[in-house]
Every structure is written in C-alpha cells, then in structure tokens.
Design a protein around this motif. Sequence first.
Motif, PDB file in Angstrom:
ATOM      1  N   GLU A  79     -22.881  -3.384  10.851  1.00 31.98           N
ATOM      2  CA  GLU A  79     -23.566  -1.823  10.838  1.00 31.98           C
ATOM      3  C   GLU A  79     -22.997  -0.875   9.732  1.00 31.98           C
ATOM      4  N   THR A  80     -23.651   0.109   9.724  1.00 30.64           N
ATOM      5  CA  THR A  80     -23.526   1.272   8.922  1.00 30.64           C
ATOM      6  C   THR A  80     -23.172   2.733   9.666  1.00 30.64           C
ATOM      7  N   THR A  81     -22.646   3.519   8.944  1.00 32.86           N
ATOM      8  CA  THR A  81     -22.372   4.929   9.570  1.00 32.86           C
ATOM      9  C   THR A  81     -22.678   5.793   8.534  1.00 32.86           C
ATOM     10  N   GLN A  82     -23.236   7.159   8.832  1.00 33.41           N
ATOM     11  CA  GLN A  82     -23.394   8.050   7.949  1.00 33.41           C
ATOM     12  C   GLN A  82     -22.271   9.268   7.961  1.00 33.41           C
ATOM     13  N   ALA A  83     -22.138   9.696   6.839  1.00 31.29           N
ATOM     14  CA  ALA A  83     -21.267  10.773   6.508  1.00 31.29           C
ATOM     15  C   ALA A  83     -21.650  11.561   5.714  1.00 31.29           C
ATOM     16  N   THR A  84     -20.993  12.907   5.344  1.00 32.01           N
ATOM     17  CA  THR A  84     -21.247  13.886   4.417  1.00 32.01           C
ATOM     18  C   THR A  84     -20.080  14.188   3.620  1.00 32.01           C
ATOM     19  N   TYR A  85     -20.256  14.691   2.210  1.00 34.09           N
ATOM     20  CA  TYR A  85     -19.064  15.244   1.494  1.00 34.09           C
ATOM     21  C   TYR A  85     -19.934  16.595   1.083  1.00 34.09           C
ATOM     22  N   VAL A  86     -19.092  17.774   1.023  1.00 30.04           N
ATOM     23  CA  VAL A  86     -19.621  19.111   1.131  1.00 30.04           C
ATOM     24  C   VAL A  86     -18.820  19.336  -0.436  1.00 30.04           C
ATOM     25  N   LEU A  87     -20.091  20.171  -1.333  1.00 26.54           N
ATOM     26  CA  LEU A  87     -19.427  21.039  -2.312  1.00 26.54           C
ATOM     27  C   LEU A  87     -19.902  22.326  -2.112  1.00 26.54           C
TER      28      LEU A  87
END
Length: 586
Positions: A314-322
């Motif tokens: 399975e996969t999971t979602q994430a974010t990286y913010v600039l």
Amino acid sequence: MRRLFKALKYVSLFLLIAFAIVACDKEYNSIDSEVLGEENTNFNASKTEFKILAYNKKLDSLQINNLGSSLLGFYNDPIYGETTASLITQITPTTTNPDFGTGTVIDSVILNIPYYSRATGEVNDESIPIYTISDSIFGNESAPIKLTIYRNNYFLRDFNPNSETNTAQNYYSNASNADKANNYAITENSIINFDDHKGEVIYESNASGYKPSEKAIVLVTGSGDTEAKTASVPALRINLAEDDDKKAYWMSTIIAKQDQPELSNSNNFINYFRGLYFKTEAINADGQMIMLNTSSTDSKITIYYSKDSTVSGETTQATYVLSFTGNKVNPFINTYSQNLQNGDRTIGDEKLYLKGTEGSMAVVDLFNGLVNCEESNTQDTALECFKKTYRQLNEDNYILKSGESIEEINGVEYITKNGNFVLKRLINEAQLVIYEDEENVSVDDETHEFDRIYAYDITNNQPTLDYLFDATDNTANPEFSKFVSLGVRTKYEDTDGEHYKYKIRITEHLNSILVRDSTNTKLGLVLSNNVNTTSNSNILESNDIVTGVPAASVLSPRGTVLHGNNDNVIDNRKMKLEIYSTEQKE
C-alpha cells in the motif's frame, strides 16, 4: 456614493459629523450660531488662505524589494503609458532534513499565491463563497498576459556587504532602462539584469495566455458520502508538475536531495535553489495587472507525493511545503508617453503628475515665500506671518495670566504657557484643496472613481498627525478608510461644468506648528491603492529632501494629474490652503 454611505454606518456619530464638515462640497458660510445671532456670540469666525508652493518630483531608484504585496502583469495607463511588472522571489522550506520515504512518486506540485479579494456575501449553487478581485486588477480585465516562470539563479542577499552595521540589502528600480525586454534592479554598486540569471522554464502559459480568475479555489476530499469541499480565496494557482517531464524535474530537484546538505537548513537551500522568476509580457500590446498577496501564509508551493506505506503493498500520501517568506523583488519596465521631470521649486508647477511604479509625486511647501503680513504691517515669510496671525502676541494691552510668560523669537514677543504657545485664534479646520486636471482626467473616466491621494511628512517619512488622529479606519475596504484626513475624490459643479477635487486635512499639522513650534515640514502627495499602508520605500542615494515614498504608491500602477498653484492656473482651480478659525471678540 452608495458604497460611501455603507462605510459611514460603521463609524460613530461624532465622526459622521466631522466628515460632513470636512468633505461636504459646500463651503463654510457661517460658523456663528444662527439661533443666537451674530451679535450675541462672543467670537468671530474667519476663513483665510496662505501662500503655498507645489511642484513635481520625478521618482527613480525606488526600493522594490519586500514591499508586502507584489504587482504582476501589464498595464497601459491612459495618461502615462505602459508598465510591465515581474517578480523575483526566494522560496524556503518549512521543514528541513525531510524524510520522503521509499517508492516516492510525485502526484502534483501546486503553486498558490492569493490575489487580494473580497467576499461579496453571496454563494453559488454549491454554497461556495463568491469573490471579487476587481479592486486588485488594473487595465483590461478581459485581456490575458504571457506568464513564464523560470528558476532564478541570482542570489538575493539578506544583508548589504558594503554596510558596516549589517543593514538589509535593498534592491531598487531601474524601470526607465532603455532595454525594454529585460527586467533590471540596481544596488549601491551594481546593475542586475535578472534575464541574465534565469534558469530552466518551470511554467509557461499557453498561446491564449494567463488570465486571473475570481473564482474560489475548491478542494474536494473523500468521495460519495464522505466527500467534502473546502473553499479558499482566489489565487494564482498553477500545477508545476502537470506532465512526466515536470514531475521528473521536481523529483531530481527536491526529492532526490533527501539526506543531502541542500535540504539540511534554509541557508543551504536558498543558495541551492535561489528562487523563481515570474516574467510577464503583454499580448498584442494589451493585458492586465494584478496585485498579489505575497505575504499571505497561503503563498506557497506544495509538493504532493505518494510513498510506500508501512503496510505492505500500500501507499500513503504526504506533502512538502516551500514558502514565499524569503526576499522578493518587484521590477518594472516603463514605457511612458509622458516626459516626467523635476518641477520648478521657485514658482511651482501648473500641473502635478502623480504616478506610481517609478513615476512622479508632488511636493507641497506650506507658507512659501514672502507676504505682506496684515497682522504686523510688515513683509514677512509666510510662515512667520502665519505664526503672528494665530499666536498671542505680547501687545500693549495684553495682561499676562497665571502661568504665562513671554518668549522672544526673531524680535517678536509671544505668550507661552507650560512650554506651549498661547493662541488668540483657534483653528477649527485646515485643509489643502486640490483640483483634478480635467484636460488629462475625464470626469467620465471610471478608472479614477476610487483614486486616493495620500499625504505624508517628507522630512520624517511618516504619516501626518491628522492621519494618525483619524479614527475612520476601514481594513476591509481601504477605498473608504481615513476619509476625514484623506478626503475621497468628490464631484462638484461650477459655471464650467462638472469637476473633481480632493481635500486633505492638515488641522493637527498646523496646530502642532503653532502650539509646539514643530518644524514646518514639506508634504508629499502620492496616489495610493491602499491608504492603510504606511510603510516606506527608500530612494537610493537621494540628493533631495525626498528620501523615501510610501510603499503603497510604488505599487500603484495608475496615475492622475492635478492642478498646481503657479500663476498659469486659473484661480478657481489652484491648489489652496484654507484655514477656518474662530477668535474671541474684544
């Protein structure tokens, strides 16, 4: 006018009365009581005018970094000509030393910079708020612009290396440069052509160009019974990874730098990825300009990615913010049709040119020159005559009261008390009355409907005392803020037809000169989009009394023309200093 009265309902009755006194088109006919009759009052009312001088000041080399907001696009002012605004901005990571996991795949890279918008109070069929961005758009709202976003390779410094006190590095405008294809800025010892430092293209608008939308940004989460919609304000919103090549770019540029020095701290990152260059161009000599809220916390680039989950398969979602919290430079390219020049400081100018984006302003010298002073039957400077007229002199029949003393200045004996000068005439109202030049600004031109003139103290680069005392703030709609001290554009009629004028209140400014012997500082007049903003933009190596201008005027692409007060201006259009006062009867 409907919008004006809507704004007035939020202020107190006292301020409503004050506004009626200041902004009413009718002049003062009588301050005496019509109930008691003039013979039963113990004071005399009068109106006087004093000699002033107003002249143009051409502006250049204005600070264009970190102004709080940013202009982007193309605007063709009907009076002054063309301005193109671009933007260079750093981006900084909100977290350092990120762990992007394994099996990482980029889903999208969303750039979001809000426009300045207002909710209309209405909602659409899906209960999403309806917004307008019309207050922040200049020019042809139906005309798109060409927008290209490059990686910027020029390093924007935080500190000036030539300063011994680690002062901030400022960047200044070079909008009149003969090269109209590239964007420039200057510092104390260099000229920067940002087009010489542009890297790879990160985004380019298609053949139809880019046009701002006033629709709310709607995000949908879940599906079916769990579907939810959230709305945010209209924004410049672009997916920077809309194809495989762009996704690969952000993978190699950001994700692949995990555990590398580039993402270990903000300084390393800024040196590695020096920012973005938003370059705009007109399309078929047309376009529009938009004001961006680059200081908003919603101004950011969000990298949405998927990675392997702790659950096998399975996969999971994430974010990286600039974020856009770093340095920002807003260069302009001007192709003006008006030949803006410094004005005549001896006799003043016939027309006063107010234009932002490295344009022009007006300087007003109150009490300029020599006058025949009736108060003393002598020829004095206008300032000394003003003081003699309103201050209590030590005359033959004057008897000192308790606590009063005599202070002699330039051979004149004035009465003081507790360190302040005693007045024999009280200034009830003092205002600059300024008339719009109808040869350049048509009374039917709606683009000037909400023009505001901002007056400031040139010597100290700060608002006037009247501005500071003015409680009529309107943060939601700056067009109607500070309308006691900075009167709104008002229509009036005379034998020549319809015209427009402004009234700038300087009552406290003059009272401070009289009572506290404050310096008679010159006033600057600029056109402003937002009179609530009082921060300043410095001028590089100014050899003039004008060392800075309000930052809001730099970001005002529109311009106007006013009547000055030299001998070529007809009397009923000359700029005036009008003072209404009362004096106790003998």
